[in-house]
Design a protein around this motif. Structure first.
Motif, PDB file in Angstrom:
ATOM      1  N   ASN A 261      -7.905  -0.256   9.994  1.00 26.08           N
ATOM      2  CA  ASN A 261      -7.244   0.010  11.275  1.00 26.08           C
ATOM      3  C   ASN A 261      -5.814  -0.519  11.267  1.00 26.08           C
ATOM      4  OD1 ASN A 261      -9.527   1.222  12.345  1.00 26.08           O
ATOM      5  ND2 ASN A 261     -10.275  -0.657  13.276  1.00 26.08           N
ATOM      6  N   ALA A 262      -5.622  -1.711  10.711  1.00 25.67           N
ATOM      7  CA  ALA A 262      -4.281  -2.287  10.635  1.00 25.67           C
ATOM      8  C   ALA A 262      -3.369  -1.445   9.741  1.00 25.67           C
ATOM      9  CB  ALA A 262      -4.357  -3.719  10.123  1.00 25.67           C
ATOM     10  N   LEU A 263      -3.892  -0.978   8.606  1.00 29.62           N
ATOM     11  CA  LEU A 263      -3.098  -0.109   7.727  1.00 29.62           C
ATOM     12  C   LEU A 263      -2.695   1.164   8.454  1.00 29.62           C
ATOM     13  CD1 LEU A 263      -4.883  -0.293   4.264  1.00 29.62           C
ATOM     14  CD2 LEU A 263      -2.777  -1.407   4.982  1.00 29.62           C
ATOM     15  N   ASN A 264      -3.636   1.739   9.174  1.00 25.71           N
ATOM     16  CA  ASN A 264      -3.343   2.957   9.911  1.00 25.71           C
ATOM     17  C   ASN A 264      -2.217   2.718  10.920  1.00 25.71           C
ATOM     18  OD1 ASN A 264      -4.026   5.769  10.391  1.00 25.71           O
ATOM     19  ND2 ASN A 264      -4.620   5.056  12.420  1.00 25.71           N
ATOM     20  N   GLU A 265      -2.278   1.610  11.635  1.00 22.50           N
ATOM     21  CA  GLU A 265      -1.233   1.295  12.622  1.00 22.50           C
ATOM     22  C   GLU A 265       0.121   1.089  11.950  1.00 22.50           C
ATOM     23  OE1 GLU A 265      -1.372   1.518  15.936  1.00 22.50           O
ATOM     24  OE2 GLU A 265      -3.368   2.316  15.542  1.00 22.50           O
ATOM     25  N   LEU A 266       0.130   0.474  10.772  1.00 23.08           N
ATOM     26  CA  LEU A 266       1.388   0.284  10.047  1.00 23.08           C
ATOM     27  C   LEU A 266       1.995   1.625   9.631  1.00 23.08           C
ATOM     28  CD1 LEU A 266       0.436  -2.781   7.821  1.00 23.08           C
ATOM     29  CD2 LEU A 266       2.120  -2.747   9.673  1.00 23.08           C
ATOM     30  N   PHE A 267       1.174   2.525   9.097  1.00 21.83           N
ATOM     31  CA  PHE A 267       1.680   3.847   8.700  1.00 21.83           C
ATOM     32  C   PHE A 267       2.108   4.660   9.924  1.00 21.83           C
ATOM     33  CE2 PHE A 267      -0.139   3.110   4.465  1.00 21.83           C
ATOM     34  CZ  PHE A 267       0.838   3.681   3.669  1.00 21.83           C
ATOM     35  N   LYS A 268       1.383   4.520  11.031  1.00 21.74           N
ATOM     36  CA  LYS A 268       1.762   5.236  12.250  1.00 21.74           C
ATOM     37  C   LYS A 268       3.095   4.731  12.790  1.00 21.74           C
ATOM     38  CE  LYS A 268      -1.420   5.544  15.492  1.00 21.74           C
ATOM     39  NZ  LYS A 268      -2.667   5.593  16.286  1.00 21.74           N
TER      40      LYS A 268
ATOM     41  N   ILE B 285       0.864  -1.178   0.000  1.00 21.06           N
ATOM     42  CA  ILE B 285       0.000   0.000   0.000  1.00 21.06           C
ATOM     43  C   ILE B 285       0.899   1.226   0.000  1.00 21.06           C
ATOM     44  CG2 ILE B 285      -1.799   1.257   1.224  1.00 21.06           C
ATOM     45  CD1 ILE B 285      -1.339  -2.421   1.826  1.00 21.06           C
ATOM     46  N   SER B 286       0.783   2.049  -1.037  1.00 21.53           N
ATOM     47  CA  SER B 286       1.669   3.202  -1.230  1.00 21.53           C
ATOM     48  C   SER B 286       0.889   4.506  -1.240  1.00 21.53           C
ATOM     49  CB  SER B 286       2.403   3.089  -2.565  1.00 21.53           C
ATOM     50  OG  SER B 286       3.071   1.871  -2.676  1.00 21.53           O
ATOM     51  N   ILE B 287       1.577   5.571  -0.832  1.00 21.39           N
ATOM     52  CA  ILE B 287       1.023   6.921  -0.946  1.00 21.39           C
ATOM     53  C   ILE B 287       1.029   7.293  -2.428  1.00 21.39           C
ATOM     54  CG2 ILE B 287       1.349   9.358  -0.339  1.00 21.39           C
ATOM     55  CD1 ILE B 287       0.601   7.666   2.093  1.00 21.39           C
ATOM     56  N   LYS B 288      -0.083   7.808  -2.910  1.00 19.12           N
ATOM     57  CA  LYS B 288      -0.266   8.086  -4.335  1.00 19.12           C
ATOM     58  C   LYS B 288       0.488   9.335  -4.809  1.00 19.12           C
ATOM     59  CE  LYS B 288      -4.338   6.902  -6.402  1.00 19.12           C
ATOM     60  NZ  LYS B 288      -5.753   7.024  -6.772  1.00 19.12           N
ATOM     61  N   TYR B 289       0.502  10.385  -3.996  1.00 13.71           N
ATOM     62  CA  TYR B 289       1.152  11.635  -4.404  1.00 13.71           C
ATOM     63  C   TYR B 289       1.614  12.394  -3.164  1.00 13.71           C
ATOM     64  CZ  TYR B 289      -3.582  13.206  -3.342  1.00 13.71           C
ATOM     65  OH  TYR B 289      -4.785  13.422  -2.727  1.00 13.71           O
ATOM     66  N   THR B 290       2.551  13.284  -3.347  1.00 18.32           N
ATOM     67  CA  THR B 290       3.078  14.088  -2.254  1.00 18.32           C
ATOM     68  C   THR B 290       2.098  15.207  -1.929  1.00 18.32           C
ATOM     69  OG1 THR B 290       5.352  13.602  -2.869  1.00 18.32           O
ATOM     70  CG2 THR B 290       5.003  15.564  -1.520  1.00 18.32           C
ATOM     71  N   THR B 291       1.774  15.326  -0.660  1.00 16.79           N
ATOM     72  CA  THR B 291       0.873  16.386  -0.198  1.00 16.79           C
ATOM     73  C   THR B 291       1.034  16.557   1.302  1.00 16.79           C
ATOM     74  OG1 THR B 291      -1.408  17.187  -0.241  1.00 16.79           O
ATOM     75  CG2 THR B 291      -1.114  14.869   0.204  1.00 16.79           C
ATOM     76  N   LYS B 292       0.629  17.701   1.788  1.00 12.00           N
ATOM     77  CA  LYS B 292       0.601  17.940   3.224  1.00 12.00           C
ATOM     78  C   LYS B 292      -0.858  17.952   3.658  1.00 12.00           C
ATOM     79  CE  LYS B 292       2.191  21.035   6.825  1.00 12.00           C
ATOM     80  NZ  LYS B 292       3.162  20.316   7.587  1.00 12.00           N
TER      81      LYS B 292
ATOM     82  N   GLY C 137       4.870   7.615  11.431  1.00 13.81           N
ATOM     83  CA  GLY C 137       4.262   8.554  12.371  1.00 13.81           C
ATOM     84  C   GLY C 137       3.052   9.270  11.806  1.00 13.81           C
ATOM     85  N   LEU C 138       2.424   8.695  10.785  1.00 16.26           N
ATOM     86  CA  LEU C 138       1.271   9.312  10.125  1.00 16.26           C
ATOM     87  C   LEU C 138      -0.015   8.625  10.564  1.00 16.26           C
ATOM     88  CD1 LEU C 138       2.669   9.499   6.486  1.00 16.26           C
ATOM     89  CD2 LEU C 138       2.518  11.374   8.136  1.00 16.26           C
ATOM     90  N   ASP C 139      -0.964   9.405  11.053  1.00 15.96           N
ATOM     91  CA  ASP C 139      -2.273   8.882  11.437  1.00 15.96           C
ATOM     92  C   ASP C 139      -3.255   9.192  10.308  1.00 15.96           C
ATOM     93  OD1 ASP C 139      -4.588   8.011  12.627  1.00 15.96           O
ATOM     94  OD2 ASP C 139      -4.428   9.303  14.387  1.00 15.96           O
ATOM     95  N   LEU C 140      -3.262   8.346   9.302  1.00  8.79           N
ATOM     96  CA  LEU C 140      -4.093   8.574   8.113  1.00  8.79           C
ATOM     97  C   LEU C 140      -5.577   8.472   8.407  1.00  8.79           C
ATOM     98  CD1 LEU C 140      -2.063   6.537   5.462  1.00  8.79           C
ATOM     99  CD2 LEU C 140      -1.912   8.971   5.966  1.00  8.79           C
ATOM    100  N   LYS C 141      -5.944   7.601   9.325  1.00  8.48           N
ATOM    101  CA  LYS C 141      -7.362   7.384   9.619  1.00  8.48           C
ATOM    102  C   LYS C 141      -8.014   8.625  10.217  1.00  8.48           C
ATOM    103  CE  LYS C 141     -10.515   4.224  11.844  1.00  8.48           C
ATOM    104  NZ  LYS C 141     -10.677   3.205  12.846  1.00  8.48           N
ATOM    105  N   SER C 142      -7.278   9.353  11.049  1.00  6.50           N
ATOM    106  CA  SER C 142      -7.859  10.525  11.717  1.00  6.50           C
ATOM    107  C   SER C 142      -8.257  11.624  10.739  1.00  6.50           C
ATOM    108  CB  SER C 142      -6.890  11.081  12.766  1.00  6.50           C
ATOM    109  OG  SER C 142      -5.770  11.668  12.135  1.00  6.50           O
ATOM    110  N   VAL C 143      -7.661  11.627   9.560  1.00  6.09           N
ATOM    111  CA  VAL C 143      -7.987  12.651   8.558  1.00  6.09           C
ATOM    112  C   VAL C 143      -8.702  12.053   7.346  1.00  6.09           C
ATOM    113  CG1 VAL C 143      -6.178  14.253   9.251  1.00  6.09           C
ATOM    114  CG2 VAL C 143      -5.662  12.491   7.547  1.00  6.09           C
ATOM    115  N   GLY C 144      -9.138  10.809   7.469  1.00 12.44           N
ATOM    116  CA  GLY C 144      -9.891  10.177   6.387  1.00 12.44           C
ATOM    117  C   GLY C 144      -9.087   9.889   5.140  1.00 12.44           C
ATOM    118  N   ALA C 145      -7.786   9.621   5.299  1.00 13.61           N
ATOM    119  CA  ALA C 145      -6.924   9.425   4.134  1.00 13.61           C
ATOM    120  C   ALA C 145      -6.657   7.959   3.807  1.00 13.61           C
ATOM    121  CB  ALA C 145      -5.605  10.167   4.342  1.00 13.61           C
ATOM    122  N   ILE C 146      -7.401   7.044   4.424  1.00 13.90           N
ATOM    123  CA  ILE C 146      -7.272   5.639   4.032  1.00 13.90           C
ATOM    124  C   ILE C 146      -8.348   5.364   2.989  1.00 13.90           C
ATOM    125  CG2 ILE C 146      -7.319   3.237   4.797  1.00 13.90           C
ATOM    126  CD1 ILE C 146      -6.201   4.106   7.430  1.00 13.90           C
ATOM    127  N   ASP C 147      -8.030   5.787   1.775  1.00 16.64           N
ATOM    128  CA  ASP C 147      -8.967   5.633   0.658  1.00 16.64           C
ATOM    129  C   ASP C 147      -8.173   5.601  -0.648  1.00 16.64           C
ATOM    130  OD1 ASP C 147      -8.215   8.267   0.154  1.00 16.64           O
ATOM    131  OD2 ASP C 147     -10.056   9.110   0.958  1.00 16.64           O
TER     132      ASP C 147
END
Length: 77
Positions: A46-53, A6-13, A57-67
């Motif tokens: 949830n597992a993906l979020n924990e792996l990225f965290k 699972i990869s980040i698609k593009y660079t963004t803040k 150190g990124l909490d993708l789930k809190s900002v709805g970015a696991i999509d």
């Protein structure tokens, strides 16, 4: 059993999450291969979020970015 990359698609803040860099990735092992982890069960997200965290150190789930707007899933095994 399936192994997914699972990869980040593009660079963004993302406010409240941090800097996402294209190419950041985690690998995830899933017992079934019917759906990729993004479109699978809530436990998968949830597992993906924990792996990225733990890795970045990124909490993708809190900002709805696991999509599929932010992530790309590739079955590698």
């Amino acid at each position: 059993m399936a192994i997914w990359k699972i990869s980040i698609k593009y660079t963004t803040k993302i406010m409240g999450c941090g800097q996402l860099e294209k190419g950041m990735f985690v690998e995830y092992v899933k017992n079934d291969s019917f759906f990729d982890p993004i479109h699978g069960r809530p436990e998968d997200k949830n597992a993906l979020n924990e792996l990225f965290k733990s890795k970045y150190g990124l909490d993708l789930k809190s900002v709805g970015a696991i999509d599929d707007a932010h992530l790309v899933c590739e079955k590698i095994g």
